[in-house]
Enzyme design. Structure first.
Site, PDB file in Angstrom:
ATOM      1  N   ASP A  30       0.861  -1.192   0.000  1.00 22.33           N
ATOM      2  CA  ASP A  30       0.000   0.000   0.000  1.00 22.33           C
ATOM      3  C   ASP A  30       0.888   1.231   0.000  1.00 22.33           C
ATOM      4  OD1 ASP A  30      -3.246   0.213   0.604  1.00 22.33           O
ATOM      5  OD2 ASP A  30      -2.115   2.069   0.924  1.00 22.33           O
ATOM      6  N   LEU A 181     -16.904  -9.887  -3.130  1.00 19.16           N
ATOM      7  CA  LEU A 181     -17.083 -10.051  -1.673  1.00 19.16           C
ATOM      8  C   LEU A 181     -17.841  -8.863  -1.093  1.00 19.16           C
ATOM      9  CD1 LEU A 181     -14.927  -7.997  -0.147  1.00 19.16           C
ATOM     10  CD2 LEU A 181     -13.316  -9.817  -0.650  1.00 19.16           C
ATOM     11  N   LYS A 232     -19.115  -7.376 -13.667  1.00 15.24           N
ATOM     12  CA  LYS A 232     -19.085  -6.703 -12.351  1.00 15.24           C
ATOM     13  C   LYS A 232     -20.048  -5.505 -12.326  1.00 15.24           C
ATOM     14  CE  LYS A 232     -17.998  -5.389  -8.300  1.00 15.24           C
ATOM     15  NZ  LYS A 232     -18.375  -6.102  -7.096  1.00 15.24           N
ATOM     16  N   CYS A 288     -19.504   0.931  -2.937  1.00 14.90           N
ATOM     17  CA  CYS A 288     -19.618   0.313  -4.275  1.00 14.90           C
ATOM     18  C   CYS A 288     -20.849   0.744  -5.069  1.00 14.90           C
ATOM     19  CB  CYS A 288     -19.594  -1.203  -4.140  1.00 14.90           C
ATOM     20  SG  CYS A 288     -17.998  -1.803  -3.572  1.00 14.90           S
ATOM     21  N   LYS A 291     -21.258   4.461  -6.458  1.00 12.83           N
ATOM     22  CA  LYS A 291     -20.241   4.837  -7.459  1.00 12.83           C
ATOM     23  C   LYS A 291     -20.307   3.939  -8.699  1.00 12.83           C
ATOM     24  CE  LYS A 291     -15.958   2.377  -6.302  1.00 12.83           C
ATOM     25  NZ  LYS A 291     -15.918   1.473  -7.427  1.00 12.83           N
TER      26      LYS A 291
HETATM   27  P1  NAD Z   1      -9.863   1.022  -0.441  1.00 13.01           P
HETATM   28  O1  NAD Z   1      -9.858   2.496  -0.607  1.00 13.01           O
HETATM   29  O2  NAD Z   1     -10.255   0.438   0.866  1.00 13.01           O
HETATM   30  O3  NAD Z   1      -8.418   0.430  -0.813  1.00 13.01           O
HETATM   31  C1  NAD Z   1      -7.613   0.898  -1.842  1.00 13.01           C
HETATM   32  C2  NAD Z   1      -6.182   0.957  -1.325  1.00 13.01           C
HETATM   33  O4  NAD Z   1      -5.293   1.230  -2.408  1.00 13.01           O
HETATM   34  C3  NAD Z   1      -5.963   2.061  -0.295  1.00 13.01           C
HETATM   35  O5  NAD Z   1      -5.481   1.505   0.908  1.00 13.01           O
HETATM   36  C4  NAD Z   1      -4.931   2.979  -0.944  1.00 13.01           C
HETATM   37  O6  NAD Z   1      -4.041   3.569  -0.014  1.00 13.01           O
HETATM   38  C5  NAD Z   1      -4.238   2.023  -1.896  1.00 13.01           C
HETATM   39  N1  NAD Z   1      -3.521   2.645  -3.008  1.00 13.01           N
HETATM   40  C6  NAD Z   1      -3.899   3.693  -3.794  1.00 13.01           C
HETATM   41  N2  NAD Z   1      -2.938   3.964  -4.705  1.00 13.01           N
HETATM   42  C7  NAD Z   1      -1.941   3.075  -4.500  1.00 13.01           C
HETATM   43  C8  NAD Z   1      -0.692   2.838  -5.116  1.00 13.01           C
HETATM   44  N3  NAD Z   1      -0.252   3.590  -6.144  1.00 13.01           N
HETATM   45  N4  NAD Z   1       0.096   1.848  -4.644  1.00 13.01           N
HETATM   46  C9  NAD Z   1      -0.325   1.065  -3.614  1.00 13.01           C
HETATM   47  N5  NAD Z   1      -1.508   1.244  -2.984  1.00 13.01           N
HETATM   48  C10 NAD Z   1      -2.308   2.231  -3.431  1.00 13.01           C
HETATM   49  O7  NAD Z   1     -10.800   0.459  -1.594  1.00 13.01           O
HETATM   50  P2  NAD Z   1     -11.589  -0.935  -1.610  1.00 13.01           P
HETATM   51  O8  NAD Z   1     -12.891  -0.796  -0.940  1.00 13.01           O
HETATM   52  O9  NAD Z   1     -10.667  -2.024  -1.222  1.00 13.01           O
HETATM   53  O10 NAD Z   1     -11.892  -1.060  -3.161  1.00 13.01           O
HETATM   54  C11 NAD Z   1     -10.871  -1.338  -4.111  1.00 13.01           C
HETATM   55  C12 NAD Z   1     -11.531  -1.677  -5.433  1.00 13.01           C
HETATM   56  O11 NAD Z   1     -12.328  -2.858  -5.275  1.00 13.01           O
HETATM   57  C13 NAD Z   1     -12.485  -0.604  -5.939  1.00 13.01           C
HETATM   58  O12 NAD Z   1     -12.428  -0.569  -7.334  1.00 13.01           O
HETATM   59  C14 NAD Z   1     -13.852  -1.091  -5.490  1.00 13.01           C
HETATM   60  O13 NAD Z   1     -14.897  -0.627  -6.286  1.00 13.01           O
HETATM   61  C15 NAD Z   1     -13.684  -2.594  -5.646  1.00 13.01           C
HETATM   62  N6  NAD Z   1     -14.553  -3.396  -4.774  1.00 13.01           N
HETATM   63  C16 NAD Z   1     -14.779  -3.022  -3.486  1.00 13.01           C
HETATM   64  C17 NAD Z   1     -15.583  -3.820  -2.674  1.00 13.01           C
HETATM   65  C18 NAD Z   1     -15.872  -3.419  -1.252  1.00 13.01           C
HETATM   66  O14 NAD Z   1     -16.800  -3.981  -0.659  1.00 13.01           O
HETATM   67  N7  NAD Z   1     -15.130  -2.509  -0.652  1.00 13.01           N
HETATM   68  C19 NAD Z   1     -16.155  -4.998  -3.182  1.00 13.01           C
HETATM   69  C20 NAD Z   1     -15.877  -5.361  -4.493  1.00 13.01           C
HETATM   70  C21 NAD Z   1     -15.076  -4.552  -5.277  1.00 13.01           C
END
Ligand code: NAD
Length: 461
Positions: A30, A181, A232, A288, A291
């Site tokens: 991260d 998930l 998705k 999710c 957006k």
């Molecule tokens: P999140 O914001 O919790 O996590 C994203 C992470 O990426 C952050 O910790 C951020 O610091 C890190 N990051 C950003 N730029 C970076 C870089 N250059 N190098 C390394 N780390 C970096 O987001 P999330 O909820 O985990 O969602 C991530 C993706 O998954 C999104 O596209 C979301 O739509 C999708 N998604 C989320 C869920 C959910 O329930 N949260 C479920 C399915 C899909």
């Protein structure tokens, strides 16, 4: 298998820990050094049941590592999962700059063949752009190395030809593996998914991903990258549509005296419709659905298709919160200087995630009308405290503390803890026995019997 997870948020961290649990060797990266510092101590930066124990167990086993360096992770891993955020831009379009940045860094760090997998939710055709970005940056890297080598007489021919061969097409593959998930049941969802969707364009990538998920007993849908990306957005939009549909039915129930819970039950027994996501309430929220619906509308617009059905889904959802606020206003008349107790702040139960939680708009609106707020959530208090600040809001130790002296209680998240409240005790503590329930957790008839004025969604006593 050696796996790198880039972006250790809700999705990346759960996925990384679960891959380690399956026996893979995983490095979670991260860019937020504070998160990595915590994770290196075995502490996740958000609440998800069972996650902390799983992280610590796999750190001890030597299968789970944390790093701030994409370079280190890419060098040590065959498969790179991109799990960074894809937040909305002001116009609703997905902001893919995090995905692009990671793709550039991955390209610069790749020493030999790597499989790059998009797990973040991205618009259709993002895979193509990731591939283009990686190829471009490999070329740039090799170009600069070649010119450095040419200017250096001591450079041997073997280095030049090795670098040229790096330009060959099979140095990397891109795949799509969208994540389904749900926060609150993420670990169970990972190990027992309804399906795994994998978009690939090479046999090599397909075989690697088969190996990654070996042991998970579910259907794997292998398809092309664009179809995987679309699955998705189509899934989340369909689920959002079910919620807006039942919320529209709730409005008809309120006008006629029918009971939306019974309508949803009778409707959901039809296997073609299904029982899930037919719960009326204050609308969908979270990181999710809002957006992803916006992004999908935007994708369709860009492709020249007016996705009016999805636009209506969004409109109904926006109205749902406004209608709930109106119910609070109508039941309390003047909100100024009234004390409103709020039970539930997270966007859904069993998580501390406050992103796009309906509680944010509702509480801010009540504040705007001059109400004082007492609030409690079993997990999201810390995150809520960073969102709501000031003397107008008091964070409480529990539901009974919230009830003490409140003119009304508003239920915004259906935590189990609220379903089993001692309602007689609660009533005695309140200034006025009024509950406005945005999640339909109680039976209106029972509430009436107990002496409450109980207002909920799509049903009456
Ligand atoms: P999140 O914001 O919790 O996590 C994203 C992470 O990426 C952050 O910790 C951020 O610091 C890190 N990051 C950003 N730029 C970076 C870089 N250059 N190098 C390394 N780390 C970096 O987001 P999330 O909820 O985990 O969602 C991530 C993706 O998954 C999104 O596209 C979301 O739509 C999708 N998604 C989320 C869920 C959910 O329930 N949260 C479920 C399915 C899909």
């Amino acid at each position: 298998m050696n796996i790198a997870i880039i972006g250790s948020g809700y999705v990346g961290l759960v996925t990384g820990a679960c891959f380690a649990e399956m026996g893979h060797k995983v490095i979670c990266v991260d860019s937020d050094t504070a998160k990595i510092k915590l994770l290196k101590k075995g502490k996740p930066h958000f609440y998800e049941e069972g996650l902390e124990e799983m992280i610590q167990r796999n750190m001890r086993n030597g299968r789970l590592f944390f790093s701030s360096s994409i370079r280190e992770a890419v060098r040590k891993s065959l498969v790179i999962f991109i799990c960074v955020g894809t937040p909305p831009k002001p116009n609703g379009e997905a902001d893919l700059s995090y995905v692009e940045n990671v793709s550039i860094e991955v390209a610069r760090a790749m020493p030999s063949y790597r499989l790059i997998v998009e797990k973040s939710t991205v618009p259709v055709e993002t895979g193509k752009w990731i591939e283009h970005t990686i190829r471009l940056n490999i070329k740039k890297k090799i170009g600069s190395r070649l010119s450095a080598d040419r200017s250096c007489l001591s450079a041997g021919r073997s280095r030049l030809s090795a670098d040229r061969s790096c330009l060959s097409a099979d140095r990397f593959d891109v795949a799509s593996n969208p994540e389904f998930l749900r926060e609150g049941s993420a670990i169970n969802d990972f190990f027992n998914p309804d399906r795994i969707v994998i978009g690939v364009e090479s046999e090599r990538a397909k075989e690697i991903l088969k190996e990654v998920y070996k042991g998970i007993d579910t259907e794997i849908v292998f398809t092309d990258i664009k179809s995987a990306e679309l699955i998705k957005h189509a899934s989340n939009s369909f689920l959002a549509m079910k919620i807006s549909f039942i919320n529209s039915i709730a409005r008809i129930c309120e006008r006629t005296g029918a009971d939306v819970e019974m309508v949803a039950y009778g409707l959901g027994l039809d296997k073609r419709i299904g029982r899930h996501f037919l719960k009326s309430g204050i609308g969908y929220g979270g990181p999710c659905f809002p957006k992803d619906v916006d992004a999908f509308i935007h994708i369709a617009d860009k492709l020249g298709y007016d996705f009016s059905l999805l636009k209506a889904v969004k409109k109904v959802n926006d109205e749902q919160k406004a209608l709930f606020i109106k119910k609070i206003e109508e039941s309390l008349w003047i909100l100024k200087d009234k004390t409103i107790g709020v039970l539930g702040l997270s966007f859904k139960p069993n998580t501390d995630d406050m992103r796009n939680a309906p509680s944010i708009d509702i509480i801010n609106s009540l504040k705007g009308s001059g109400a004082r707020i007492k609030a409690y959530d079993p997990q999201a208090m810390k995150k809520a405290m960073s969102i709501f600040k000031g003397k107008w809001i008091q964070f409480c130790n529990g539901p009974y503390d919230v009830a003490r002296g409140s003119d009304a209680i508003v239920i915004l998240t259906e935590w189990h803890e609220f379903e089993v409240l001692d309602l007689i005790r609660l009533k005695k503590l309140m200034r006025n026995p009024l509950i406005i329930d945005g999640r339909n957790i109680f039976d209106p008839k029972k509430m009436k019997k107990l002496g409450f004025r109980y207002i909920c969604i799509g049903r009456t006593a």
